[in-house]
Design a protein around this motif. Structure first.
Motif, PDB file in Angstrom:
ATOM      1  N   ARG A 182      17.975  33.886  -1.025  1.00 38.70           N
ATOM      2  CA  ARG A 182      18.929  34.925  -0.618  1.00 38.70           C
ATOM      3  C   ARG A 182      18.748  35.296   0.842  1.00 38.70           C
ATOM      4  N   ARG A 183      17.496  35.471   1.249  1.00 34.53           N
ATOM      5  CA  ARG A 183      17.213  35.807   2.651  1.00 34.53           C
ATOM      6  C   ARG A 183      17.702  34.706   3.586  1.00 34.53           C
ATOM      7  N   LYS A 184      17.458  33.466   3.200  1.00 33.09           N
ATOM      8  CA  LYS A 184      17.893  32.332   4.010  1.00 33.09           C
ATOM      9  C   LYS A 184      19.417  32.303   4.112  1.00 33.09           C
ATOM     10  N   GLY A 185      20.097  32.580   3.012  1.00 29.80           N
ATOM     11  CA  GLY A 185      21.568  32.625   2.999  1.00 29.80           C
ATOM     12  C   GLY A 185      22.111  33.727   3.890  1.00 29.80           C
ATOM     13  N   ARG A 186      21.435  34.883   3.881  1.00 28.46           N
ATOM     14  CA  ARG A 186      21.874  35.997   4.753  1.00 28.46           C
ATOM     15  C   ARG A 186      21.739  35.629   6.223  1.00 28.46           C
ATOM     16  N   TRP A 187      20.628  34.994   6.586  1.00 26.98           N
ATOM     17  CA  TRP A 187      20.425  34.583   7.987  1.00 26.98           C
ATOM     18  C   TRP A 187      21.476  33.557   8.409  1.00 26.98           C
ATOM     19  N   GLN A 188      21.804  32.645   7.516  1.00 25.37           N
ATOM     20  CA  GLN A 188      22.838  31.657   7.832  1.00 25.37           C
ATOM     21  C   GLN A 188      24.185  32.339   8.044  1.00 25.37           C
ATOM     22  N   LEU A 189      24.516  33.301   7.210  1.00 21.24           N
ATOM     23  CA  LEU A 189      25.771  34.042   7.357  1.00 21.24           C
ATOM     24  C   LEU A 189      25.807  34.800   8.686  1.00 21.24           C
ATOM     25  N   ILE A 190      24.681  35.447   9.029  1.00 24.23           N
ATOM     26  CA  ILE A 190      24.602  36.189  10.298  1.00 24.23           C
ATOM     27  C   ILE A 190      24.788  35.240  11.475  1.00 24.23           C
TER      28      ILE A 190
END
Length: 197
Positions: free
Chosen positions: A19-27
């Protein structure tokens, strides 16, 4: 015997890093999309990193002024090479009228996307009127409202050639010292970038 391992009772720990990795990718994706727009807006607003050299040779107007703001009432849905003569149309004015016609011809296959016009505050001489009728059959003629023209800070007191877009907005202004080749390059550049007119 120890408790049997339930396959449905899996630990949530691997999902948290994903989830954290996905959030960073979105940002990062949002920054790549929005970042350039924010940077361009700031560059425009605060005038930093703006190049000194320009491709145009005339004076850029670009402040939303229209033909009407310099005292010319005209309906034209093409690009227009408009010569304004706040005084008598003497040598400089006549040179710009000639240049406007030559520029339209010089556009070649794009010639139909432009027109040339003269807006004068005073009637032209009888001799020049005869010449215009004989040699400039496509020249559009308009009266120039002198009080409106004089109120406009962008409009100097001598003859000028203006490039006007199909919506009637003033784009560039040139005086009689302009070189035809430079003006033609500017006009071709505008037509290439524009999908109007």
């Amino acid at each position: 015997m120890g408790a049997a391992m339930n396959p449905l009772n899996m630990s949530d720990t691997p999902a948290a890093p994903n989830r954290r990795k996905g959030r960073w990718q979105l940002i990062l994706i949002l920054m790549m999309v929005i970042g350039p727009m924010v940077l361009a807006t700031l560059m425009y607003k605060w005038q930093f990193w703006v190049p000194d050299n320009r491709s145009d040779h005339g004076e850029m107007i670009g402040n939303g002024q229209t033909r009407a703001d310099i005292g010319v009432q005209a309906d034209e849905d093409r690009w227009q090479l408009l010569v304004t003569a706040p005084a008598a149309c003497t040598a400089d004015c006549q040179q710009l009228v000639y240049l406007a016609r030559q520029l339209q011809i010089g556009l070649g296959r794009d010639a139909s996307r432009a027109s040339h016009a003269l807006a004068s505050a005073q009637p032209v001489s009888a001799e020049y009127e005869t010449k215009l009728k004989a040699e400039y059959p496509q020249l559009q003629r308009f009266p120039l409202d002198l009080p409106t023209f004089k109120q406009n800070a962008a409009a100097p007191g001598d003859a000028q050639l203006w490039i006007v877009d199909p919506h009637g907005n003033l784009v560039l202004r040139y005086d009689a010292r302009v070189k035809g080749k430079d003006l033609l390059n500017d006009l071709r550049h505008l037509l290439k970038l524009s999908n109007i007119g």
